[in-house]
Design a protein around this motif. Structure first.
Motif, PDB file in Angstrom:
ATOM      1  N   VAL A 148       0.868  -1.179   0.000  1.00  0.00           N
ATOM      2  CA  VAL A 148       0.000   0.000   0.000  1.00  0.00           C
ATOM      3  C   VAL A 148       0.900   1.223   0.000  1.00  0.00           C
ATOM      4  CG1 VAL A 148      -1.809   1.269   1.219  1.00  0.00           C
ATOM      5  CG2 VAL A 148      -1.817  -1.229   1.260  1.00  0.00           C
ATOM      6  N   LEU A 149       0.774   2.045  -1.037  1.00  0.00           N
ATOM      7  CA  LEU A 149       1.712   3.138  -1.260  1.00  0.00           C
ATOM      8  C   LEU A 149       0.970   4.469  -1.340  1.00  0.00           C
ATOM      9  CD1 LEU A 149       3.742   1.318  -4.046  1.00  0.00           C
ATOM     10  CD2 LEU A 149       4.313   1.440  -1.610  1.00  0.00           C
ATOM     11  N   HIS A 150       1.699   5.553  -1.087  1.00  0.00           N
ATOM     12  CA  HIS A 150       1.035   6.865  -1.085  1.00  0.00           C
ATOM     13  C   HIS A 150       1.523   7.773  -2.201  1.00  0.00           C
ATOM     14  CE1 HIS A 150       4.768   8.318   0.639  1.00  0.00           C
ATOM     15  NE2 HIS A 150       4.332   9.549   0.540  1.00  0.00           N
ATOM     16  N   PRO A 152       3.365   7.967  -6.077  1.00  0.00           N
ATOM     17  CA  PRO A 152       3.979   7.338  -7.252  1.00  0.00           C
ATOM     18  C   PRO A 152       5.369   7.885  -7.567  1.00  0.00           C
ATOM     19  CG  PRO A 152       2.190   8.807  -7.898  1.00  0.00           C
ATOM     20  CD  PRO A 152       2.127   8.669  -6.413  1.00  0.00           C
ATOM     21  N   TYR A 153       5.657   9.125  -7.182  1.00  0.00           N
ATOM     22  CA  TYR A 153       7.003   9.660  -7.409  1.00  0.00           C
ATOM     23  C   TYR A 153       8.028   8.942  -6.532  1.00  0.00           C
ATOM     24  CZ  TYR A 153       4.767  13.402 -10.017  1.00  0.00           C
ATOM     25  OH  TYR A 153       4.045  14.094 -10.936  1.00  0.00           O
ATOM     26  N   CYS A 154       7.580   8.499  -5.368  1.00  0.00           N
ATOM     27  CA  CYS A 154       8.473   7.792  -4.446  1.00  0.00           C
ATOM     28  C   CYS A 154       8.581   6.307  -4.776  1.00  0.00           C
ATOM     29  CB  CYS A 154       7.989   7.949  -3.013  1.00  0.00           C
ATOM     30  SG  CYS A 154       7.914   9.652  -2.421  1.00  0.00           S
ATOM     31  N   HIS A 155       7.491   5.702  -5.266  1.00  0.00           N
ATOM     32  CA  HIS A 155       7.458   4.246  -5.398  1.00  0.00           C
ATOM     33  C   HIS A 155       7.024   3.744  -6.771  1.00  0.00           C
ATOM     34  CE1 HIS A 155       7.926   4.168  -1.041  1.00  0.00           C
ATOM     35  NE2 HIS A 155       6.897   4.976  -0.932  1.00  0.00           N
ATOM     36  N   GLY A 156       6.639   4.633  -7.681  1.00  0.00           N
ATOM     37  CA  GLY A 156       6.134   4.189  -8.971  1.00  0.00           C
ATOM     38  C   GLY A 156       7.136   3.372  -9.779  1.00  0.00           C
ATOM     39  N   TRP A 157       8.397   3.773  -9.763  1.00  0.00           N
ATOM     40  CA  TRP A 157       9.415   3.091 -10.562  1.00  0.00           C
ATOM     41  C   TRP A 157       9.576   1.642 -10.119  1.00  0.00           C
ATOM     42  CZ3 TRP A 157      14.179   0.675 -10.554  1.00  0.00           C
ATOM     43  CH2 TRP A 157      14.868   0.657 -11.785  1.00  0.00           C
ATOM     44  N   GLU A 158       9.453   1.390  -8.807  1.00  0.00           N
ATOM     45  CA  GLU A 158       9.646   0.039  -8.272  1.00  0.00           C
ATOM     46  C   GLU A 158       8.529  -0.912  -8.711  1.00  0.00           C
ATOM     47  OE1 GLU A 158      12.566   2.280  -6.803  1.00  0.00           O
ATOM     48  OE2 GLU A 158      10.453   2.828  -6.496  1.00  0.00           O
ATOM     49  N   VAL A 159       7.346  -0.390  -9.048  1.00  0.00           N
ATOM     50  CA  VAL A 159       6.220  -1.250  -9.452  1.00  0.00           C
ATOM     51  C   VAL A 159       5.832  -0.988 -10.910  1.00  0.00           C
ATOM     52  CG1 VAL A 159       5.348  -1.505  -7.105  1.00  0.00           C
ATOM     53  CG2 VAL A 159       4.561   0.417  -8.492  1.00  0.00           C
ATOM     54  N   VAL A 244      -1.324  -1.050  -4.365  1.00  0.00           N
ATOM     55  CA  VAL A 244      -2.445  -0.124  -4.448  1.00  0.00           C
ATOM     56  C   VAL A 244      -1.987   1.216  -3.890  1.00  0.00           C
ATOM     57  CG1 VAL A 244      -3.373  -0.960  -2.223  1.00  0.00           C
ATOM     58  CG2 VAL A 244      -4.834   0.355  -3.780  1.00  0.00           C
ATOM     59  N   PHE A 245      -2.253   2.264  -4.644  1.00  0.00           N
ATOM     60  CA  PHE A 245      -1.918   3.614  -4.207  1.00  0.00           C
ATOM     61  C   PHE A 245      -3.144   4.226  -3.533  1.00  0.00           C
ATOM     62  CE2 PHE A 245       1.388   2.855  -7.270  1.00  0.00           C
ATOM     63  CZ  PHE A 245       2.478   3.574  -6.776  1.00  0.00           C
TER      64      PHE A 245
END
Length: 321
Positions: A148-150, A152-159, A244-245
Motif C-alpha cells: 500500500v503506497l502513497h 507514485p514519485y516515491c514508489h512508482g518506478w519500483e512497481v 495499491v496507491f
C-alpha cells in the motif's frame, strides 16, 4: 566648553536563552535544518519525538546520492554528519508544550522516564510531520509502505509495468489514477463512493484504459513481508494486484501549531510564508508539516531554507541599524 560627545549606539539586549534555535522533529527536515544552523555556529537543540512516518518503507527513493537508502540508514548518516558541529545537540525527548514569550519561546519537554523539564530558545522550527489516516480496511495498515503506497514519485518506478490499483474517494481517485497510469498500462480505480464519480471523470479514466470498480472493498491480502497479492471485494471476488496507491487523509503529528494559534490551511497543513515562517513570528515550519508535495528530499530542502531564514533573522536582531 568641552565638546558634546555623541552617545554611542548600543545594540539592544537580546534575551538570554538556553539555545538559539529549538528544532522539534528529527527527520529529513529537522536534521537538514540542524546541519545548516550548526554551520552558522548557532546553538541548536534537536528534539527527536519518535519513529518517522516513512519507517515502514523499504527505501527512500528519488533522494540524490541516496536513492534506495533505507529510511533508518538515511537518518543514521544524517546524525553522523552532525557530529563535527559541537553547537548542535540531539535529544530523544518529546515536546509537550510550547509557549511564546517576549522575544523567546519556552518548551516543555518530556524524557523516556516521563520527567519534564523546560528549555528556552530564541526561535523554534516545527518539523514534526504528519500522520496518515488509512481507510479502515483489513490489511491496509499491515501492508502500508510496501503493498500500500502513497506516492507514485516515491514508489512508482519500483512497481512499473505491474498490475496496480488506486483506492479512494471519487474527488481524489481520478487524478491519482491518471498519474499512476504513467508507470503502468494496467491500472484499476477502486472508488470508495462511486455515486460521486462524475461522468467527465469516468470518461477521462476510460480514455486511459483505466478500469473502474465500484464494489466495496472488504480487505487486502498480502504476504507477511508486506507485499500485496489481492484486493478482495465484499462479493468475495479477488483482484490480483501488486500494489495499491492510496491518497490518505492526514493530520498533524503534534497539536503544537494549533495550540499556538498558527494559521492552518484547509487541508490542515501549517501555513508558512516564503521564508518558512508561520503566522506566529519566530516560529518556523518545514517538511511534511507544511503544504505541498511530500518527499524526503523536498523536506530536507525546506529544512535548509528555514535554517537560512532563521539565521538571517537572528543576525538582523544582533546587528541593528
Amino acid at each position: 566648553m568641552p565638546a558634546t560627545r555623541t552617545p554611542r549606539h548600543l545594540a539592544p539586549r537580546r534575551p538570554i536563552t538556553d539555545v538559539d534555535v529549538a528544532v522539534i522533529g528529527a527527520g529529513a527536515a529537522g536534521l537538514s535544518a540542524a546541519l545548516t544552523l550548526g554551520r552558522c555556529l548557532r546553538r541548536v537543540l534537536v528534539l527527536d519525538g519518535g519513529v518517522p512516518r516513512n519507517a515502514p518503507s523499504p527505501a527512500v527513493q528519488g533522494f540524490l546520492t541516496r536513492d534506495g537508502t533505507r529510511p533508518a540508514e538515511l537518518l543514521r548518516l544524517s546524525r553522523e554528519q552532525l557530529t563535527p558541529y559541537d553547537s548542535v545537540e540531539i535529544q530523544a525527548r518529546r515536546v509537550t508544550a510550547v509557549e511564546a514569550l517576549a522575544g523567546q519561546f519556552r518548551l516543555t519537554i518530556e524524557g523516556e522516564t516521563g520527567r519534564s523539564s523546560r528549555v528556552t530558545a530564541r526561535k523554534v522550527l516545527l518539523a514534526t510531520g504528519v500522520e496518515d489516516e488509512l481507510p479502515p480496511i483489513d490489511g491496509m495498515r499491515e501492508l502500508w509502505g510496501r503493498g500500500v503506497l502513497h506516492c507514485p514519485y516515491c514508489h512508482g518506478w519500483e512497481v512499473r509495468g505491474q498490475p496496480l490499483a488506486v483506492y479512494g474517494r471519487a474527488k481524489l481517485v481520478t487524478g491519482l489514477a491518471l498519474l499512476v497510469s504513467r508507470w503502468s498500462p494496467d491500472v484499476v480505480a477502486c472508488v470508495e463512493d462511486p455515486a460521486y464519480l462524475t461522468a467527465n471523470a469516468r470518461r477521462r479514466l476510460r480514455q486511459q484504459n483505466i478500469r473502474i470498480r465500484e464494489e466495496p472493498v472488504a480487505r487486502l491480502e498480502g504476504t507477511k513481508s508486506g507485499e500485496l497479492r489481492h484486493i478482495v471485494f465484499e462479493s468475495g471476488e479477488k483482484l490480483a494486484r501488486t500494489a495499491v496507491f492510496v491518497h490518505a487523509h492526514q493530520h498533524q503529528r503534534t497539536p503544537l501549531a494549533e495550540q499556538l494559534g498558527c494559521r492552518l490551511t484547509s487541508k490542515g497543513a501549517v501555513w508558512v510564508d516564503k521564508k518558512q515562517q508561520t503566522s506566529l513570528p519566530g516560529l518556523y515550519a518545514a517538511g511534511d508539516t507544511t503544504p505541498g508535495t511530500q518527499q524526503a528530499i523536498l523536506a530536507a530542502a525546506e529544512g535548509s531554507a528555514a535554517a537560512i531564514s532563521i539565521n538571517e533573522t537572528l543576525t538582523r536582531e544582533e546587528c541593528p541599524k
